[in-house]
Design a protein around this motif. Structure first.
Motif, PDB file in Angstrom:
ATOM      1  N   ASN A   1       0.820  -0.843   0.167  1.00 34.48           N
ATOM      2  CA  ASN A   1      -0.363   0.067   0.140  1.00 34.48           C
ATOM      3  C   ASN A   1       1.274   1.340   0.023  1.00 34.48           C
ATOM      4  O   ASN A   1       0.785   1.738  -0.873  1.00 34.48           O
ATOM      5  N   VAL A   2       2.165   1.220   0.876  1.00 33.99           N
ATOM      6  CA  VAL A   2       2.817   2.370   0.510  1.00 33.99           C
ATOM      7  C   VAL A   2       3.568   2.547  -0.625  1.00 33.99           C
ATOM      8  O   VAL A   2       3.160   3.569  -1.219  1.00 33.99           O
ATOM      9  N   THR A   3       3.818   1.803  -1.534  1.00 34.20           N
ATOM     10  CA  THR A   3       4.495   2.352  -2.511  1.00 34.20           C
ATOM     11  C   THR A   3       3.189   2.931  -3.229  1.00 34.20           C
ATOM     12  O   THR A   3       3.011   3.419  -4.767  1.00 34.20           O
TER      13      THR A   3
ATOM     14  N   LYS B   1      -3.593  -1.799  -9.416  1.00 33.52           N
ATOM     15  CA  LYS B   1      -5.016  -2.305  -8.810  1.00 33.52           C
ATOM     16  C   LYS B   1      -4.402  -4.397  -9.039  1.00 33.52           C
ATOM     17  O   LYS B   1      -5.026  -5.270  -8.278  1.00 33.52           O
ATOM     18  N   ALA B   2      -3.235  -4.307 -10.296  1.00 38.97           N
ATOM     19  CA  ALA B   2      -2.728  -5.697 -10.039  1.00 38.97           C
ATOM     20  C   ALA B   2      -2.554  -5.870  -8.745  1.00 38.97           C
ATOM     21  O   ALA B   2      -2.375  -7.517  -7.859  1.00 38.97           O
ATOM     22  N   LEU B   3      -1.354  -4.621  -7.590  1.00 35.16           N
ATOM     23  CA  LEU B   3      -0.926  -4.956  -6.907  1.00 35.16           C
ATOM     24  C   LEU B   3      -1.666  -5.339  -5.490  1.00 35.16           C
ATOM     25  O   LEU B   3      -1.576  -6.015  -4.603  1.00 35.16           O
ATOM     26  N   ASP B   4      -2.979  -4.298  -5.494  1.00 30.42           N
ATOM     27  CA  ASP B   4      -3.818  -4.736  -4.330  1.00 30.42           C
ATOM     28  C   ASP B   4      -5.074  -6.155  -4.531  1.00 30.42           C
ATOM     29  O   ASP B   4      -4.674  -6.523  -3.657  1.00 30.42           O
ATOM     30  N   ARG B   5      -4.846  -6.645  -6.261  1.00 30.14           N
ATOM     31  CA  ARG B   5      -5.727  -7.990  -6.440  1.00 30.14           C
ATOM     32  C   ARG B   5      -4.728  -9.021  -5.406  1.00 30.14           C
ATOM     33  O   ARG B   5      -5.402 -10.318  -4.928  1.00 30.14           O
TER      34      ARG B   5
END
Length: 147
Positions: free
Chosen positions: A20-22, A45-49
């Motif tokens: 999230n910090v990124t 979106k990809a990092l979240d998923r």
């Protein structure tokens, strides 16, 4: 068993919060619409998923199990407060951040340089920052364990 769960819990927190910090870096790259913004927003979106959200699922599962198998109680101030903040954070992110990000992505793909995109980018950044304030409050409780 408790130490193994604690290790998984801490690793999940590192992955979730670190990912999230990124987003603030990514959102800065997406400040203006275009291909660069679309790539950055798709990255969020990809990092979240694939990283942040699965880690956020692991956190309450391991946390609840740790309370159940230890001398801790759900009524302990820092445990109860962290649980409430986690629920608030999840609701806030789902109600405000996720839709703001979806809107920004939509505008990045269809609307070149408009005021609507700038407003959406601001909304995503502000809701992301508010979400992170809640996350940091939870991390502070977990580390300091105030009574």
């Amino acid at each position: 068993m408790y130490l193994a769960l604690k290790l998984v819990h801490i690793l999940a927190a590192i992955v979730a919060v670190g990912t999230n910090v990124t987003y603030f870096f990514w959102l800065r790259q997406a400040k203006t619409p275009g291909a660069h913004a679309t790539t950055a927003l798709d990255g969020i979106k990809a990092l979240d998923r694939w990283l942040a959200n699965p880690a956020y699922v692991v956190l309450p599962v391991t946390g609840v199990i740790m309370v159940l198998i230890s001398a801790l109680e759900f009524s302990t101030f820092w445990v109860a407060t962290a649980i409430v903040l986690f629920i608030v954070m999840g609701a806030f992110a789902g109600i405000f951040f996720a839709p703001a990000l979806r809107r920004q992505v939509e505008l990045a793909r269809t609307d070149g340089g408009s005021d609507a995109y700038s407003a959406a980018a601001r909304r995503t950044t502000v809701t992301g920052a508010a979400t992170m304030v809640l996350v940091f409050a939870i991390v502070t409780l977990m580390v300091t364990k105030p009574n």
